[in-house]
Design a protein around this motif. Sequence first.
Motif, short mmCIF file in Angstrom:
data_model
loop_
_atom_site.label_atom_id
_atom_site.label_comp_id
_atom_site.label_asym_id
_atom_site.label_seq_id
_atom_site.Cartn_x
_atom_site.Cartn_y
_atom_site.Cartn_z
N ILE A 132 93.58 -58.68 48.16
CA ILE A 132 93.21 -57.15 47.35
C ILE A 132 92.85 -57.50 45.86
O ILE A 132 92.06 -58.32 45.34
CB ILE A 132 94.86 -57.48 46.48
N GLU A 133 92.81 -56.77 45.76
CA GLU A 133 91.43 -56.38 45.01
C GLU A 133 92.08 -55.62 43.53
O GLU A 133 92.99 -54.58 43.98
CB GLU A 133 90.25 -54.80 45.49
N LYS A 134 91.64 -55.60 42.03
CA LYS A 134 92.37 -55.50 40.84
C LYS A 134 91.62 -54.06 40.92
O LYS A 134 90.27 -53.83 40.64
CB LYS A 134 91.81 -56.66 40.23
N MET A 135 92.29 -52.76 40.44
CA MET A 135 91.53 -51.59 40.47
C MET A 135 91.51 -50.91 38.64
O MET A 135 91.09 -50.37 38.49
CB MET A 135 92.29 -50.26 40.88
N LYS A 145 93.63 -52.13 34.13
CA LYS A 145 94.96 -52.57 33.53
C LYS A 145 95.12 -51.82 32.68
O LYS A 145 94.12 -51.07 31.91
CB LYS A 145 94.00 -54.12 33.13
N GLU A 165 99.08 -54.87 35.26
CA GLU A 165 97.81 -54.38 35.93
C GLU A 165 98.00 -53.64 37.47
O GLU A 165 99.58 -54.19 38.20
CB GLU A 165 97.45 -55.93 36.97
N TRP A 186 97.00 -52.98 41.21
CA TRP A 186 96.06 -54.14 42.44
C TRP A 186 96.54 -53.28 43.57
O TRP A 186 96.98 -52.49 43.69
CB TRP A 186 96.45 -55.77 43.05
N LYS A 187 95.03 -53.66 44.24
CA LYS A 187 95.37 -52.20 46.41
C LYS A 187 95.37 -53.83 46.85
O LYS A 187 94.11 -54.71 47.26
CB LYS A 187 94.09 -51.60 45.84
N GLY A 188 96.15 -53.43 47.57
CA GLY A 188 95.90 -54.24 49.10
C GLY A 188 96.39 -53.68 50.17
O GLY A 188 96.59 -52.35 50.42
N TYR A 218 99.82 -52.47 44.48
CA TYR A 218 100.87 -53.65 44.09
C TYR A 218 100.71 -53.57 42.37
O TYR A 218 99.78 -52.97 41.64
CB TYR A 218 100.45 -55.05 44.20
N ASN A 265 98.23 -64.91 40.95
CA ASN A 265 98.22 -63.30 40.79
C ASN A 265 99.52 -62.56 40.57
O ASN A 265 99.31 -62.38 39.04
CB ASN A 265 97.82 -62.41 41.83
#
Length: 223
Positions: A18-21, A23, A40, A42-44, A49, A99
């Motif tokens: 998963i990648e934090k996009m 905040k 936050e 996140w993209k997976g 998320y 996470n």
Amino acid sequence: MLILDDVFRNIPVKDERIEKMGKLSGDLLVGGTHYIGNIEVWKGSSGMYLINELPIEEYVKNVVGSEVSASWDMEALKVQAVIARTYALYQKAMNGNPNFDLTSSVLHQVYKGSAVDTRIAYAVMHTEGQVLKYSGRLIEALYHSTCGGKTEDAAEVFGNNYPYLRPVESTCDISPYWIWERKIPVEEVEKALNLDGIRAITVRSLTSTKRVKTVDIVHSGGT
């Protein structure tokens, strides 16, 4: 805390990348629910998320308001606050996901955003920092809406002996689930157990609280 609702239904699977996009901070409206603190995004591979970060005492206020009625006796609300706080900190310590610590659903404790009743806020404030321990360690403070008249021994449910989770008698007759019935078609049982031609199901043994522990199933291949 991972937000789970009608829109955000997924939990990151093990080893999912998963990648934090981004905040956000403040008040976020998601599906008609307000979430305060840091959010936050996140993209997976399974979708988006949302992870809500906020102080533990603010979290406990909302959990108590989501799990029980604000009309409960004040001492009962205080007890629920201690239980919710203990459960959250226990799960945080046991969780291996870097996470998030908990989810906002019944997988852990129900969390429905920022709206807090004043009586519940009072109960949480007057128990701030209080937790339940056994032999110096946080207990797994499990709770439920309906006990069926007597709680089960933890060893019968989890296979492990919890000295602080022993059967106790109680009454839950105000619960809508106090008395219920479900009829299961034999075909559904056969499919679940991968058996054919079930002819009879009989109780073989009971737990110490008189719940069904094992059953004998007579089917076309034997018992």
